[in-house]
Design an enzyme around this catalytic site. Structure first.
Site, PDB file in Angstrom:
ATOM      1  N   SER A 254      36.166  38.887  22.286  1.00  0.00           N
ATOM      2  CA  SER A 254      37.219  38.624  23.256  1.00  0.00           C
ATOM      3  C   SER A 254      37.506  37.143  23.333  1.00  0.00           C
ATOM      4  CB  SER A 254      36.779  39.136  24.624  1.00  0.00           C
ATOM      5  OG  SER A 254      35.686  38.346  25.053  1.00  0.00           O
ATOM      6  N   LYS A 255      38.646  36.886  23.905  1.00  0.00           N
ATOM      7  CA  LYS A 255      39.129  35.531  24.071  1.00  0.00           C
ATOM      8  C   LYS A 255      38.122  34.652  24.803  1.00  0.00           C
ATOM      9  CE  LYS A 255      44.018  34.824  24.874  1.00  0.00           C
ATOM     10  NZ  LYS A 255      45.054  35.294  25.728  1.00  0.00           N
ATOM     11  N   ARG A 256      37.456  35.271  25.775  1.00  0.00           N
ATOM     12  CA  ARG A 256      36.555  34.491  26.616  1.00  0.00           C
ATOM     13  C   ARG A 256      35.427  33.848  25.825  1.00  0.00           C
ATOM     14  NH1 ARG A 256      35.450  38.976  29.440  1.00  0.00           N
ATOM     15  NH2 ARG A 256      37.486  39.747  28.895  1.00  0.00           N
ATOM     16  N   GLN A 257      35.038  34.507  24.743  1.00  0.00           N
ATOM     17  CA  GLN A 257      33.872  33.993  24.016  1.00  0.00           C
ATOM     18  C   GLN A 257      34.228  33.060  22.860  1.00  0.00           C
ATOM     19  OE1 GLN A 257      30.435  35.986  23.578  1.00  0.00           O
ATOM     20  NE2 GLN A 257      30.738  37.458  25.196  1.00  0.00           N
ATOM     21  N   GLY A 258      35.429  32.611  22.794  1.00  0.00           N
ATOM     22  CA  GLY A 258      35.756  31.678  21.708  1.00  0.00           C
ATOM     23  C   GLY A 258      37.167  31.904  21.220  1.00  0.00           C
TER      24      GLY A 258
END
Ligand code: GLU
Length: 487
Positions: A254-258
């Site tokens: 997901s976007k949150r992780q990179g």
């Protein structure tokens, strides 16, 4: 396989190309090229609420950058166009109408309030929220009256109760679904646009798509598609659902992780060759443990049988390693334009360094870099004199007798004329012998004086590239500075 192989990449233009989208596009591309088929780009832009200005241009530019050229698509045309779903609305209405006529779809006139209430009641009873088919039972006259009165409507798929739908998938085998868990999917929305499901099936059929290769997140939608094919009397394509992309902790990527946008990787300096190589290995292998691939080899080796079921972990260290490997695979001449681009953006641009000088740096550093920018930022000493000296190296390598030894060496270096790498080496070794010390006693302090650090390419390469005059200047500076620092 034959020329009838036709596959498509069908992104919804939501702003950028996700790495998962790149993987889907790549696997379709490899499959098409391997089997001498056609690779088609179709823009699925029927969700007007998600419309993003410039998204299609961005997508096309990114596909071009990585080299996934398509045979048919928005900007190249083809006999099955238009390739924007927003330009094919009549077609979807035509088939929705056909489904209604055959009893496989129906008009529904529910207000958003009613649907909300229905959902809440079902949830309260711990039932799966589903449309209750209320308007399936309207008479033809009632429907006609409502349509004439201009009441807002949607068109829904009439999913039969308690039937088995079988999805056959090359990667996942046979997957069975019971229609009781399938909602009466909206096919045409109240704004007149189709939903993904109807448009996707109609276009895959009309564009003669032979294989639907897409992410696993679409597998739950596939039984609806299978019903649509059946009700429209169309032959099914072959389905292949690619495994999910996971973070190293096995959560969904997901976007949150990179970074998830391909353009972010481009901006960070990844080579397109490395990115393609890396993405190809997300869920596929040729049955061996080979990891370095160029596009041509991928095309030659690719098969859907080589795609795994298990989620593919997105391991950034592997991408970094592959980036270094692809840099090393290129010749210094091929790397030069890439290095120049970085150099011209750098604080050293005004040094006006020659191509010849940059090529020397490239050759000296090629084995040690992961990124093109490393040719500048991990070896700043090729661009400027050191501003400081690594303290650990200083403590270990700069002894009380070092200044004296270096002075002797300086005198010898000064006598050299246009020295080659070997001349620096011979002179240093001869001086060490004359002084009765090991060559290391000169090599380490010289490296520190010239580069400020304890690591880098071979010291004689370093001296040769930096050049006699600058080497002498830097050793003299070190002798002055390090003395004062110690006193
Ligand atoms: N428009 C869908 C997407 O954005 C396409 C899925 C499919 O390939 O069927 O991924």
């Amino acid at each position: 396989m034959s020329e009838n192989i036709r596959v498509r990449f069908a992104p919804s233009p939501t702003g950028y190309l996700h790495v998962g989208g790149l993987r889907t596009a790549l696997f379709n591309y490899l499959f098409a090229r391997k089997n001498k088929g056609k690779f088609i780009l179709r823009i699925e832009d029927t969700d007007r609420s998600r419309y993003v200005e410039g998204a299609v241009e961005n997508l096309i530019e990114t596909l071009k950058w990585v080299g996934l050229d398509y045979d048919e698509g928005p900007d190249v045309g083809g006999e099955f166009g238009p390739y924007f779903q927003s330009q094919r609305l009549e077609l979807y209405h035509k088939y929705a109408k056909e489904l209604i006529d055959k009893g496989y779809a129906y008009y529904a006139f529910d207000t958003p309030e009613r649907l909300k209430q229905l959902r809440e009641e079902q949830l309260k009873k711990k039932l799966q929220p589903k449309y209750d088919k209320r308007d399936l039972y309207l008479s033809k006259e009632e429907v006609k009256k409502k349509l004439e009165a201009g009441e807002p409507y949607v068109i829904r798929l009439n999913v039969p109760p308690s039937e088995k739908v079988i999805v056959t998938d090359v990667i996942r085998g046979t997957v069975e679904f019971n229609t009781d868990i399938i909602d009466d999917q909206i096919l045409i929305k109240s704004d007149g646009y189709p939903t993904y499901h109807l448009a996707n099936v109609v276009d895959d059929h009309l564009m003669k798509i032979s294989h639907v290769i897409r992410g696993e997140e679409w597998l739950p939608s596939t039984p609806k598609h299978v019903l649509l094919y059946k009700y429209l009397g169309w032959e099914l394509p072959v389905f292949a659902h690619l495994p999910l992309l996971l973070n190293p902790d096995r959560s969904k990527l997901s976007k949150r992780q990179g970074d998830v946008a391909v353009e972010d990787y481009k901006a960070k300096g990844y080579l397109k060759e490395a990115l393609i190589n890396f993405v190809a290995l997300l869920g596929w292998n040729a049955g061996d443990d080979k990891e370095f691939y160029l596009m041509d080899e991928l095309i030659e080796k690719f098969s859907l049988e080589g795609v795994n079921k298990a989620g593919a972990v997105f391991n950034i260290e592997k991408l970094n390693w592959l980036n270094g490997e692809h840099i090393r695979f290129k010749s210094a001449e091929e790397l030069l334009p890439l290095v120049k681009e970085e150099y011209e953006k750098s604080e050293y641009a005004n040094l006006n360094l020659s191509d010849e000088y940059l090529l020397k740096i490239i050759n000296a550093m090629k084995e040690r870099v992961e990124f093109v920018k490393d040719f500048i930022y991990t070896c700043k000493y090729f661009y400027e004199a050191p501003k400081e000296y690594d303290e650990n190296v200083l403590r270990k390598r700069w002894k009380a007798d070092t200044p004296e030894h270096l002075k002797t060496l300086l005198d010898e270096f000064k006598k050299l004329e246009n020295p080659a790498k070997e001349d620096f080496e011979q002179t240093l070794r001869a001086t060490a012998e004359k002084l009765g010390i090991g060559a290391g006693k000169l090599i380490h302090p010289v490296r520190l004086a010239v580069s400020g650090v304890g690591k880098g390419p071979g010291v004689f390469d370093l001296l040769y590239i930096i050049g006699k005059d600058e080497v002498i200047r830097r050793i003299e500076t070190a002798l002055e500075k390090i003395k004062t620092e110690e006193n």
